[in-house]
Design an enzyme around this catalytic site. Sequence first.
Site, PDB file in Angstrom:
ATOM      1  N   GLY A 374       0.806  -1.212   0.000  1.00  0.00           N
ATOM      2  CA  GLY A 374       0.000   0.000   0.000  1.00  0.00           C
ATOM      3  C   GLY A 374       0.833   1.253   0.000  1.00  0.00           C
ATOM      4  N   GLN A 375       1.669   1.391   1.019  1.00  0.00           N
ATOM      5  CA  GLN A 375       2.367   2.654   1.222  1.00  0.00           C
ATOM      6  C   GLN A 375       3.742   2.651   0.536  1.00  0.00           C
ATOM      7  OE1 GLN A 375       1.429   4.241   5.438  1.00  0.00           O
ATOM      8  NE2 GLN A 375       1.329   2.032   5.561  1.00  0.00           N
TER       9      GLN A 375
HETATM   10  N1  LIG Z   1     -12.019   1.092   7.104  1.00  0.00           N
HETATM   11  C1  LIG Z   1     -10.784   1.181   6.593  1.00  0.00           C
HETATM   12  N2  LIG Z   1      -9.790   1.737   7.335  1.00  0.00           N
HETATM   13  C2  LIG Z   1      -8.542   1.767   6.853  1.00  0.00           C
HETATM   14  C3  LIG Z   1      -8.243   1.235   5.585  1.00  0.00           C
HETATM   15  C4  LIG Z   1      -9.310   0.681   4.816  1.00  0.00           C
HETATM   16  O1  LIG Z   1      -9.114   0.219   3.678  1.00  0.00           O
HETATM   17  N3  LIG Z   1     -10.556   0.658   5.367  1.00  0.00           N
HETATM   18  N4  LIG Z   1      -6.952   1.200   5.160  1.00  0.00           N
HETATM   19  C5  LIG Z   1      -5.921   1.116   6.185  1.00  0.00           C
HETATM   20  C6  LIG Z   1      -4.601   1.244   5.574  1.00  0.00           C
HETATM   21  S1  LIG Z   1      -4.185   0.045   4.438  1.00  0.00           S
HETATM   22  C7  LIG Z   1      -3.745   2.238   5.853  1.00  0.00           C
HETATM   23  S2  LIG Z   1      -2.179   2.211   5.166  1.00  0.00           S
HETATM   24  C8  LIG Z   1      -4.125   3.297   6.816  1.00  0.00           C
HETATM   25  C9  LIG Z   1      -3.607   4.682   6.421  1.00  0.00           C
HETATM   26  O2  LIG Z   1      -3.968   5.592   7.398  1.00  0.00           O
HETATM   27  P1  LIG Z   1      -2.981   6.726   7.977  1.00  0.00           P
HETATM   28  O3  LIG Z   1      -1.630   6.223   8.115  1.00  0.00           O
HETATM   29  O4  LIG Z   1      -3.625   7.233   9.205  1.00  0.00           O
HETATM   30  O5  LIG Z   1      -3.135   7.790   6.805  1.00  0.00           O
HETATM   31  P2  LIG Z   1      -2.245   8.995   6.303  1.00  0.00           P
HETATM   32  O6  LIG Z   1      -3.181  10.099   5.958  1.00  0.00           O
HETATM   33  O7  LIG Z   1      -1.375   8.514   5.218  1.00  0.00           O
HETATM   34  O8  LIG Z   1      -1.402   9.394   7.552  1.00  0.00           O
HETATM   35  C10 LIG Z   1      -0.038   9.680   7.465  1.00  0.00           C
HETATM   36  C11 LIG Z   1       0.232  10.936   8.277  1.00  0.00           C
HETATM   37  O9  LIG Z   1       1.634  11.184   8.319  1.00  0.00           O
HETATM   38  C12 LIG Z   1       1.905  12.539   7.978  1.00  0.00           C
HETATM   39  N5  LIG Z   1       3.235  12.548   7.367  1.00  0.00           N
HETATM   40  C13 LIG Z   1       3.568  12.498   6.060  1.00  0.00           C
HETATM   41  N6  LIG Z   1       4.899  12.409   5.918  1.00  0.00           N
HETATM   42  C14 LIG Z   1       5.436  12.393   7.155  1.00  0.00           C
HETATM   43  C15 LIG Z   1       6.763  12.271   7.665  1.00  0.00           C
HETATM   44  O10 LIG Z   1       7.745  12.129   6.933  1.00  0.00           O
HETATM   45  N7  LIG Z   1       6.905  12.263   9.017  1.00  0.00           N
HETATM   46  C16 LIG Z   1       5.853  12.393   9.857  1.00  0.00           C
HETATM   47  N8  LIG Z   1       6.089  12.341  11.169  1.00  0.00           N
HETATM   48  N9  LIG Z   1       4.596  12.551   9.400  1.00  0.00           N
HETATM   49  C17 LIG Z   1       4.385  12.507   8.075  1.00  0.00           C
HETATM   50  C18 LIG Z   1       0.766  12.934   7.067  1.00  0.00           C
HETATM   51  O11 LIG Z   1       0.567  14.326   7.118  1.00  0.00           O
HETATM   52  C19 LIG Z   1      -0.410  12.137   7.635  1.00  0.00           C
HETATM   53  O12 LIG Z   1      -1.119  12.837   8.635  1.00  0.00           O
HETATM   54  O13 LIG Z   1      -5.553   3.363   6.938  1.00  0.00           O
HETATM   55  C20 LIG Z   1      -6.125   2.130   7.305  1.00  0.00           C
HETATM   56  N10 LIG Z   1      -7.540   2.307   7.617  1.00  0.00           N
HETATM   57  N1  LIG Z   2      -5.612   6.592  -4.736  1.00  0.00           N
HETATM   58  C1  LIG Z   2      -5.079   5.960  -3.682  1.00  0.00           C
HETATM   59  N2  LIG Z   2      -4.202   4.969  -3.892  1.00  0.00           N
HETATM   60  C2  LIG Z   2      -3.702   4.316  -2.828  1.00  0.00           C
HETATM   61  C3  LIG Z   2      -4.016   4.688  -1.501  1.00  0.00           C
HETATM   62  C4  LIG Z   2      -4.908   5.782  -1.314  1.00  0.00           C
HETATM   63  O1  LIG Z   2      -5.216   6.185  -0.183  1.00  0.00           O
HETATM   64  N3  LIG Z   2      -5.424   6.383  -2.425  1.00  0.00           N
HETATM   65  N4  LIG Z   2      -3.510   3.998  -0.457  1.00  0.00           N
HETATM   66  C5  LIG Z   2      -2.457   3.015  -0.672  1.00  0.00           C
HETATM   67  C6  LIG Z   2      -2.544   1.994   0.368  1.00  0.00           C
HETATM   68  S1  LIG Z   2      -1.798   2.296   1.861  1.00  0.00           S
HETATM   69  C7  LIG Z   2      -3.123   0.803   0.161  1.00  0.00           C
HETATM   70  S2  LIG Z   2      -3.134  -0.352   1.400  1.00  0.00           S
HETATM   71  C8  LIG Z   2      -3.652   0.419  -1.153  1.00  0.00           C
HETATM   72  C9  LIG Z   2      -5.021  -0.227  -1.091  1.00  0.00           C
HETATM   73  O2  LIG Z   2      -5.362  -0.632  -2.369  1.00  0.00           O
HETATM   74  P1  LIG Z   2      -6.686  -1.464  -2.610  1.00  0.00           P
HETATM   75  O3  LIG Z   2      -6.742  -2.620  -1.707  1.00  0.00           O
HETATM   76  O4  LIG Z   2      -6.773  -1.739  -4.056  1.00  0.00           O
HETATM   77  O5  LIG Z   2      -7.821  -0.411  -2.219  1.00  0.00           O
HETATM   78  P2  LIG Z   2      -9.193  -0.428  -1.378  1.00  0.00           P
HETATM   79  O6  LIG Z   2     -10.087   0.543  -2.058  1.00  0.00           O
HETATM   80  O7  LIG Z   2      -8.931  -0.238   0.036  1.00  0.00           O
HETATM   81  O8  LIG Z   2      -9.799  -1.891  -1.534  1.00  0.00           O
HETATM   82  C10 LIG Z   2      -9.772  -2.617  -2.728  1.00  0.00           C
HETATM   83  C11 LIG Z   2     -11.086  -3.280  -3.048  1.00  0.00           C
HETATM   84  O9  LIG Z   2     -11.389  -4.306  -2.120  1.00  0.00           O
HETATM   85  C12 LIG Z   2     -12.773  -4.530  -2.319  1.00  0.00           C
HETATM   86  N5  LIG Z   2     -13.283  -5.442  -1.293  1.00  0.00           N
HETATM   87  C13 LIG Z   2     -13.971  -5.169  -0.175  1.00  0.00           C
HETATM   88  N6  LIG Z   2     -14.268  -6.294   0.500  1.00  0.00           N
HETATM   89  C14 LIG Z   2     -13.773  -7.322  -0.231  1.00  0.00           C
HETATM   90  C15 LIG Z   2     -13.776  -8.746  -0.069  1.00  0.00           C
HETATM   91  O10 LIG Z   2     -14.288  -9.308   0.894  1.00  0.00           O
HETATM   92  N7  LIG Z   2     -13.168  -9.471  -1.035  1.00  0.00           N
HETATM   93  C16 LIG Z   2     -12.610  -8.911  -2.136  1.00  0.00           C
HETATM   94  N8  LIG Z   2     -12.058  -9.705  -3.039  1.00  0.00           N
HETATM   95  N9  LIG Z   2     -12.607  -7.576  -2.322  1.00  0.00           N
HETATM   96  C17 LIG Z   2     -13.161  -6.797  -1.374  1.00  0.00           C
HETATM   97  C18 LIG Z   2     -13.347  -3.149  -2.301  1.00  0.00           C
HETATM   98  O11 LIG Z   2     -14.609  -3.106  -2.931  1.00  0.00           O
HETATM   99  C19 LIG Z   2     -12.284  -2.372  -3.053  1.00  0.00           C
HETATM  100  O12 LIG Z   2     -12.650  -2.104  -4.388  1.00  0.00           O
HETATM  101  O13 LIG Z   2      -3.752   1.551  -1.971  1.00  0.00           O
HETATM  102  C20 LIG Z   2      -2.592   2.342  -2.018  1.00  0.00           C
HETATM  103  N10 LIG Z   2      -2.840   3.299  -3.061  1.00  0.00           N
HETATM  104 MO   LIG Z   3      -2.289   0.628   3.356  1.00  0.00          MO
END
Ligand SMILES: Nc1nc2c(c(=O)[nH]1)N[C@H]1C(S)=C(S)[C@@H](COP(=O)(O)OP(=O)(O)OC[C@H]3O[C@@H](n4cnc5c(=O)[nH]c(N)nc54)[C@H](O)[C@@H]3O)O[C@H]1N2
Ligand SMILES: Nc1nc2c(c(=O)[nH]1)N[C@H]1C(S)=C(S)[C@@H](COP(=O)(O)OP(=O)(O)OC[C@H]3O[C@@H](n4cnc5c(=O)[nH]c(N)nc54)[C@H](O)[C@@H]3O)O[C@H]1N2
Ligand SMILES: [Mo]
Length: 743
Positions: A374-375
Amino acid sequence: MAAGLPFRNLQRVPGPFLTLRTPQASPAPTTTPTAIPTAAVRSQCPYCGVGCGLEMKPPVENGALPSPWTARGDRHHPSSQGQVCVKGATVGETLEGNRLTTPQFREHRDRPFAPISWERAFELLEAQVRRTLAERGPGGLAIYGSGQFHTEDYYVANKLLKGALGSNNFDANSRLCMSSAVSGYVRSLGSDGPPCCYDDLDVADTVLLIGTNTAECHPVLFQRLLKRKRKVKEALRLVVVDPRATATSDAADLHLAIRPGSDLALLHGLGHLLLAKGVVDRPYVERSTEGFEALSDLWASWTPEATAACCGVAIDDLQRLADLWAGAGGVLSLWSMGVNQSVEGSATVSGIVNLHLVSGQFGRPGAGPFSLTGQPNAMGGREAGGLAKLLPGYRSVTEAPHRAEVEAHWGLPAGSIAPESGLTVWGQVEAMERGDLGLWWVAATNPLVSLPWLDRVRAAALSCPFVVLSEAYAGTETAEVAHLLLPAAQWSEKAGVMTNSERRVTLCPAFRPAPGEARPDWAIFAELGRRLGFAAQFPWHSAAEVYDEFVALTAGRVCDMSGLSHSLLAAHGPQQWPFPAGTDPGDGAPRLYGDGRFPTPSGRARLIAEGPAGLAEPPDEAFPLVLTVGRYLEQWHTMTRTGQVPRLLERHAEPVLEVHPSDAARFGLLDGALAEVRSRRGAVTARVAVTERIRAGTVFLPMHWGRSQENACEANRLMHELACPISHQPELKAAAVTLAPVA
Ligand SMILES: Nc1nc2c(c(=O)[nH]1)N[C@H]1C(S)=C(S)[C@@H](COP(=O)(O)OP(=O)(O)OC[C@H]3O[C@@H](n4cnc5c(=O)[nH]c(N)nc54)[C@H](O)[C@@H]3O)O[C@H]1N2
Ligand SMILES: Nc1nc2c(c(=O)[nH]1)N[C@H]1C(S)=C(S)[C@@H](COP(=O)(O)OP(=O)(O)OC[C@H]3O[C@@H](n4cnc5c(=O)[nH]c(N)nc54)[C@H](O)[C@@H]3O)O[C@H]1N2
Ligand SMILES: [Mo]
Ligand code: SF4
């Protein structure tokens, strides 16, 4: 200053580390440049794990205000070959606005923050660490970091907490993101580390995209697939598994809109059909795997009828999927959060790996199980030991030899690193609820938007006696619960290294000055380490020195990077690991395990036979729908960066609840009207889009809009914390909800 540290674990840590020593003089704290370069600078995009190369062009002064730095694709970056998406292209517009520029403090949360000096900030930090150690021991300290750290930030934070202070309570937002992929790979293959590379996208002939909206979340990889498909439609078959129709499924040859949480059943059902077709690579299975018998017994029970009923898809579609897999020369599976964010995330990852191993779709070009990270540096975090159970170099705190190797490298006495896994982030929340934490230090993540069950997280954090937030931007939701804010230099202002999804390491140079007094995260952790008396452990003057120390610790491990350095990466560009000392630039390995040998005790990959259990919170009469939460192309997570670019708000100016027409009729909802979405934990209001593109019984919200946004809609107030028992990754993709119209 307190003379001693009465409470460090007395049995475990002998000798001089019982007494914290007097603070030492500090090397210069930052690495941010003073002169702005005039030529373009190469870096890795700081957004998604594709890790595209960016060429950043300096501002041009034309009398008026200087323009921001502009980004374009770096044609020389092997991972992206000049391509970028809208987020990468606009990153220059996000760097200046709304930054945190000085440390700030408040004793009580009902007071406003006041600016303080770094000196004062370190005094406060040091005092709170000493107090916590004295009152509660090392277990009272916790850090929650991020896949947006550079590798150096990760390394130093872990050395401080796990090494110097003896607490393994370092976790990262990768817990919410990649931890099921980590444990799936480790259980199946013996180690973390995706075995594939992006070139595999150019040679696979069937690509299974399961639980990933690649078109919006890994756009440059998706464009690479589409480009091939446009040339010769038949050359590439795309299968998408997602309960929603997405931009990804729009391009698919086959879309299986499965019931949320039924992926593992689907994979076993596919195994059943492959067995029936005789698509088994017997010699490979015998030579390179173990556990085939148990797996084939399990697959036998997943008949097409049983699978179709469980997943809510047509038997014909299952057959088509099996035909495509069986007929393909190379099958590549890409997955992301639809797989990982599940109570059976680890088993599902292994379910994908099983199919590749058994059918011989592994370890050669165009074939394999490929987790999309993801990240931008989720991979580097795993390499540097950035989860509660890990140590640098894909090591584990629970393995005595691993602890001993790391302690020796860190110049710490034997027994300094605790032998038990530390608190995961949800464990940290529960520890705050019990009153067990004296310091919760959040860095580079915004948990007051991104963790599940936000009301509970907020209450827990508010009960913690000292919450520190290291942030680049001002006014994030997490700042609301903090006492101390530390301004972080971010990407472009600090040098550091990131690893992308295909194990490619890119140097991200510092090319802009950090605003105000912002400092690199690693430098903040190192300064505190020195002040706590560990001058010998935190001696560095630059991120390059930190990196040298880190890579030496990877020698001989699967993720061996001991041949890399900032200077090599600067001179020769991005490199893939493994890259042991002595490797020539460009000679890193594109694929892992091509020889059929695995880093398990037997040298064989393990076939994991685990049956599905379904969602942790299945829909019922009171909460009859499944809410799933994901992403939009133009926004990044909690919008601290992308929310500042007006152009990125054009397509989605507000969050929208996707509802199937049959559910809209059932709950009396109209397209464009407002609806209340309620779960057992809370309720939010969102605008409704009635659409056939979502599976009936499922609704979708984006994750991005936290409560500081104008159109706030905190999806995660609704989500639960229940997690995969192996990876401890919460099921952020599914909670039971009900809907009601809002007048
Ligand atoms: N329901 C639901 N919840 C989810 C998700 C989902 O799919 N569904 N996805 C999950 C996933 S996969 C992820 S990765 C998380 C992401 O969730 P977060 O990690 O909370 O999201 P970000 O907005 O990327 O937060 C990063 C923060 O770091 C700050 N930042 C940027 N660069 C730096 C740096 O160099 N140093 C410091 N100290 N700060 C910095 C940014 O301003 C930002 O506030 O959310 C999770 N939550
Ligand atoms: N534009 C954009 N790109 C990103 C990010 C972002 O914040 N914005 N975040 C980055 C990060 S940290 C991450 S982790 C990735 C996430 O990348 P993805 O995982 O591709 O993104 P999501 O939208 O969280 O979820 C993907 C899909 O999972 C589907 N899904 C929900 N439930 C299920 C299930 O039970 N089974 C299956 N097969 N599918 C399901 C949802 O409908 C959704 O379309 O993206 C990365 N890239
Ligand atoms: Mo993520
Ligand atoms: S695909 Fe990912 S890494 Fe590439 S430019 Fe877009 S956000 Fe950045």
